[in-house]
Design an enzyme around this catalytic site. Structure first.
Site, PDB file in Angstrom:
ATOM      1  N   HIS A  86     -14.696 -20.983 -76.743  1.00 34.56           N
ATOM      2  CA  HIS A  86     -15.480 -22.233 -76.787  1.00 34.56           C
ATOM      3  C   HIS A  86     -14.582 -23.468 -76.858  1.00 34.56           C
ATOM      4  O   HIS A  86     -15.043 -24.563 -76.565  1.00 34.56           O
ATOM      5  CB  HIS A  86     -16.553 -22.195 -77.884  1.00 34.56           C
ATOM      6  CG  HIS A  86     -16.069 -22.364 -79.289  1.00 34.56           C
ATOM      7  ND1 HIS A  86     -15.789 -21.305 -80.127  1.00 34.56           N
ATOM      8  CD2 HIS A  86     -15.837 -23.478 -80.015  1.00 34.56           C
ATOM      9  CE1 HIS A  86     -15.408 -21.764 -81.307  1.00 34.56           C
ATOM     10  NE2 HIS A  86     -15.425 -23.078 -81.271  1.00 34.56           N
ATOM     11  N   ASP A 222     -14.367 -14.321 -78.798  1.00 33.62           N
ATOM     12  CA  ASP A 222     -14.300 -15.767 -78.560  1.00 33.62           C
ATOM     13  C   ASP A 222     -12.844 -16.240 -78.387  1.00 33.62           C
ATOM     14  O   ASP A 222     -12.294 -16.880 -79.272  1.00 33.62           O
ATOM     15  CB  ASP A 222     -14.971 -16.495 -79.731  1.00 33.62           C
ATOM     16  CG  ASP A 222     -15.265 -17.956 -79.421  1.00 33.62           C
ATOM     17  OD1 ASP A 222     -14.700 -18.484 -78.437  1.00 33.62           O
ATOM     18  OD2 ASP A 222     -16.042 -18.579 -80.166  1.00 33.62           O
ATOM     19  N   SER A 653     -11.506 -23.745 -85.417  1.00 30.63           N
ATOM     20  CA  SER A 653     -11.732 -22.856 -84.294  1.00 30.63           C
ATOM     21  C   SER A 653     -10.432 -22.661 -83.547  1.00 30.63           C
ATOM     22  O   SER A 653      -9.744 -23.618 -83.234  1.00 30.63           O
ATOM     23  CB  SER A 653     -12.766 -23.436 -83.352  1.00 30.63           C
ATOM     24  OG  SER A 653     -14.026 -23.033 -83.759  1.00 30.63           O
TER      25      SER A 653
HETATM   26  N1  ARG Z   1     -20.166 -22.047 -84.497  1.00 30.48           N
HETATM   27  C1  ARG Z   1     -18.848 -22.068 -83.947  1.00 30.48           C
HETATM   28  C2  ARG Z   1     -18.271 -23.468 -84.092  1.00 30.48           C
HETATM   29  O1  ARG Z   1     -18.730 -24.228 -84.865  1.00 30.48           O
HETATM   30  C3  ARG Z   1     -18.844 -21.568 -82.543  1.00 30.48           C
HETATM   31  C4  ARG Z   1     -19.455 -22.465 -81.521  1.00 30.48           C
HETATM   32  C5  ARG Z   1     -19.401 -21.966 -80.111  1.00 30.48           C
HETATM   33  N2  ARG Z   1     -20.387 -20.966 -79.801  1.00 30.48           N
HETATM   34  C6  ARG Z   1     -21.655 -21.265 -79.405  1.00 30.48           C
HETATM   35  N3  ARG Z   1     -22.467 -20.272 -79.170  1.00 30.48           N
HETATM   36  N4  ARG Z   1     -22.059 -22.469 -79.209  1.00 30.48           N
HETATM   37  O2  ARG Z   1     -17.701 -24.116 -83.290  1.00 30.48           O
HETATM   38  N1  GLU Z   2     -16.621 -22.897 -84.602  1.00 32.83           N
HETATM   39  C1  GLU Z   2     -15.979 -23.890 -85.383  1.00 32.83           C
HETATM   40  C2  GLU Z   2     -15.063 -24.799 -84.576  1.00 32.83           C
HETATM   41  O1  GLU Z   2     -15.289 -25.069 -83.432  1.00 32.83           O
HETATM   42  C3  GLU Z   2     -15.237 -23.250 -86.489  1.00 32.83           C
HETATM   43  C4  GLU Z   2     -16.179 -22.645 -87.364  1.00 32.83           C
HETATM   44  C5  GLU Z   2     -16.515 -23.507 -88.519  1.00 32.83           C
HETATM   45  O2  GLU Z   2     -17.053 -24.607 -88.384  1.00 32.83           O
HETATM   46  O3  GLU Z   2     -16.199 -22.996 -89.567  1.00 32.83           O
HETATM   47  O4  GLU Z   2     -14.132 -25.368 -85.082  1.00 32.83           O
END
Ligand code: ARG
Ligand code: GLU
Length: 722
Positions: A86, A222, A653
């Site tokens: 991502h 990921d 991330s």
């Molecule tokens: N929750 C994770 C973050 O905050 C992963 C985001 C990417 N994945 C998604 N399905 N949108 O960035």
């Molecule tokens: N998915 C998050 C990011 O893009 C990291 C996960 C979180 O927020 O802890 O940085």
């Protein structure tokens, strides 16, 4: 007796863990002083100097801030970097077309020649960190207004940067910590020729998509891979065809041995923003006003975009990154409200504040200095409440309707011309062309009209009239208060939703652009929205916010004075931090216990043929059937993800998860649903970060994609084999 002795030990241990919960995002240069002992007690086998040292190649020399918002790490001596799927997704999307769909099918460069450059992409290394608090606060006095204080500090920072020892190809920035009570300087090196090396298909890299996002158990691979290119001297350079793969000071060794429950892990990266020391009224506002407002707006926007994405392949590619971004925070805020509620964050804050007040009242000097702090903060938050709500509405809505973004750019070109003439016009025009070219590549005006209708309806309905644009109200009353009619007319009259015509306009003369901006309705509406917001909301908002900042700075210092037994760590501010903790499952609610590992079996359990979120590539199914995991499987199973107690946030991330020796064992990418409130109220019992097991990454690269040339670049180790 034995039993009592045992009990005693247990009680002692739990007191220790109470005081030293695995909370905190620590500054690498202070580890030796503040954390090394604790880290070793949790099982770390290296020293603080192995993690951060300014002389030799320490682990920090393998960590990069990736493209501004994420983290990456160097995993080969040829500048190969690993980050999340991502985090690389914008690039993957930009290189995708209907025929060559890297989002759907993945991408693997067979050699350096096939690695794809990415305009604008960059990674930043941290060369060294210095405490510059004294110099930064030089001349600052308690009676200064916030803006006087800031301008003094800005001047100081300028001076600090100018006189800092650094090479011509290096840079430096200074940032405030602990609400501006401390300042640190970061000397950096930024590389701008970053090429895409590999990415799995979304059915691996984003397996489970939005349904699984922010959730455990998780089965997502990921990750994506890029390579840093440097000039012939191995120094930073803009993209040039004959740049060469960068030779790093340090690259991470990769462990093939995995982790077991209770193992020490640390995450090294660039957490973005947390607010751990807020006064309770602020927390309450987030829970009851700001998060709910943003959630409601995004819910509507997402429904609109989702409808179009499901029925049109082209829109699905165009809006994929945008949708994921909007959805990601939307879901997080929901988890945050739930978590703050279920952990009684407010109650805990209030207890903490009562203890604070009690101690302050018991000490005459503190009482004089800090006696009214909590009450003052509460009053200021009460004052800011309606403005904060109006801000959320304005920002959420105007940023989702892209006609406004386009209008804003075109208007700014005209404004530059009006103010500073031809040269300024050309400069701004080139900038606008650049940005809008990117925007239009991911834009569909039908989707945008629908967003306009849906979101403007909320803007008008849910907000106090005095914060609303008079021009919008006028358009509405001219059209019998029919928003759809206003939208249809507006998009009919303006050319700004049309890529070709807008670019044509920008290719024209300065006079054309100025004349256009003067009479275009979309621009008029946009400028009136901005002006109304600026006059009715942001002026007051900024004034109260400045007061709050000042109070918070004092409150931060006061907490450090009053709770001497507590170790404080600074809130995240997109600077390099270390967080550490043990690999561990958790108990989210009564009778439910989550294990700490997931396996490929779980991927197959979730498999729904042809599904938008849970499809599984055929090749993976075959590998699974044949248990063909090579050196990456363990006990006949293929590990996929695991969780631990590392205190992470957005920006982490792509951060490496390292074992006790500093070997790469995982790639951080998310947090568990019950623990997303950790930005405000970390709770060690249920806050967990989610990582892809590095063996799953290697399995995908090697066994799935057949990119064994990449594996050959890496250094694989077996720290657990004796
Ligand atoms: N929750 C994770 C973050 O905050 C992963 C985001 C990417 N994945 C998604 N399905 N949108 O960035
Ligand atoms: N998915 C998050 C990011 O893009 C990291 C996960 C979180 O927020 O802890 O940085």
């Amino acid at each position: 007796m034995k039993y009592i002795k045992h009990l005693f030990v247990v009680i002692c241990l739990s007191i220790v863990s109470l005081v030293k919960a695995d909370e905190g995002m620590w500054l690498p240069l202070l580890l030796e002083k503040m954390n090394e002992k604790h880290m070793k007690s949790l099982g770390m086998k290296m020293s603080a100097k192995d993690i951060y040292s300014i002389n030799s190649g320490s682990l920090k020399d393998a960590i990069v801030s990736f493209n501004g918002g994420c983290t990456g790490e160097v995993i080969s001596s040829k500048g190969l970097i690993l980050t999340n799927h991502h985090c690389g997704f914008d690039a993957i999307q930009n290189h995708s077309t209907l025929e060559r769909n890297y989002i759907r099918d993945g991408f693997w460069a067979a050699n350096h020649g096939e690695e794809i450059p990415n305009k604008g992409m960059f990674v930043t290394f941290i060369i060294r960190i210095e405490d510059v608090t004294k110099q930064a606060l030089n001349g600052v006095t308690p009676v200064m207004t916030e803006s006087e204080r800031q301008s003094t500090i800005d001047k100081n920072i300028n001076e600090i940067r100018k006189t800092a020892k650094k090479e011509s190809y290096q840079d430096g920035f200074v940032r405030g910590f602990f609400e501006g009570n401390q300042y640190y300087m970061f000397i950096t090196e930024t590389y701008r020729d970053i090429r895409l090396v590999g990415a799995p298909p979304s059915s691996i890299g984003n397996f489970g998509k939005d349904t699984d996002n922010w959730m455990w158990p998780r089965h997502t691979g990921d990750f994506s891979m890029f390579r840093i290119y440097a000039n012939k001297e191995n120094k930073p350079s803009e993209y040039a065809e004959d740049n060469i793969p960068y030779t790093p000071k340090k690259s991470l060794n990769i462990s093939l041995d995995g982790v077991a429950e209770g193992d020490f892990t640390m995450v090294f990266g660039f957490p973005g923003r947390t607010t751990q020391y807020l006064q309770s009224a602020a927390v309450e506002q987030i829970m009851t006003v700001n998060d709910p407002a943003k959630i409601a707006i995004r819910e509507k926007a997402l429904a609109v975009i989702d409808g179009y994405m499901r029925s049109d392949e082209q829109i699905k590619i165009q809006y994929a990154a945008k949708y994921a971004g909007i959805q990601n925070s939307y879901k997080k805020w929901q988890g945050e409200v739930l978590g703050l509620t279920s952990t009684n964050a407010l109650g805990k804050k209030k207890t903490y504040e009562a203890e604070f007040q009690k101690r302050v009242n018991g000490n005459p000097q503190w009482k004089a200095q800090y006696g009214t702090l909590l009450g003052d903060l509460e009053a200021a938050y009460g004052e800011i409440k309606p403005y904060g709500y109006a801000r959320d509405y304005y920002l959420e809505i105007t940023s989702k309707i892209e006609l406004f973004t386009i209008a804003g750019w075109v208007n700014s070109v005209s404004a530059a011309a009006l103010k500073d003439g031809e040269k300024a016009f050309t400069q701004r025009r080139d900038q606008a062309r650049n940005v809008l070219e990117g925007l239009f590549g991911e834009y569909n005006s039908e989707v945008d009209v629908k967003l306009f209708e849906t979101l403007i309806e909320m803007y008008v309905k849910d907000q106090d009239q005095k914060y609303q644009s008079p021009f919008l109200r006028k358009l509405l009353s001219e059209n019998g208060n029919d928003i759809n009619k206003v939208a249809t007319k507006l998009y009919e009259e303006t050319i700004l939703h049309d890529a070709k015509k807008t670019m044509q306009l920008l290719n024209g003369t300065m006079e054309d652009v100025m004349a256009f901006a003067k009479k275009d309705k979309a621009i008029q509406l946009y400028t009136d929205l901005v002006a109304t917001y600026s006059n009715e909301v942001s002026k007051k908002l900024n004034e109260v916010q400045a007061r709050i900042n000042k109070l918070n700075r004092t409150y931060m210092q006061a907490q450090m004075d009053v709770f001497k037994e507590k170790t404080f760590y600074p809130d995240a501010n997109s600077t390099l931090r270390v967080t550490y903790g043990k690999v561990k499952g958790y108990n989210p609610r009564d009778a439910v216990k989550y294990d700490y590992y997931t396996y490929l079996d779980g991927v197959m359990d979730k498999y729904v043929p042809g599904d938008y979120e849970f499809d599984v590539p055929e090749k993976i199914q075959t590998l699974y059937k044949n248990k063909d995991y090579g050196q990456y499987g363990t006990n006949g199973k293929m590990p996929v993800c695991f969780i631990a107690q590392n205190h992470t946030t957005g920006g982490n991330s792509g951060s490496p998860a390292l074992d006790a020796y500093g070997n790469l064992v995982g790639l951080n990418f998310d947090r568990v649903w019950e623990g997303t409130m950790s930005d405000i109220n970390y709770d060690p019992s249920i806050c967990r970060n989610i990582m892809v097991d590095i063996r799953y990454v290697l399995f995908i690269v090697d066994k799935y994609a057949g990119a064994s040339q990449l594996i050959k670049e890496m250094k694989l180790v077996h720290p657990k084999r004796k």
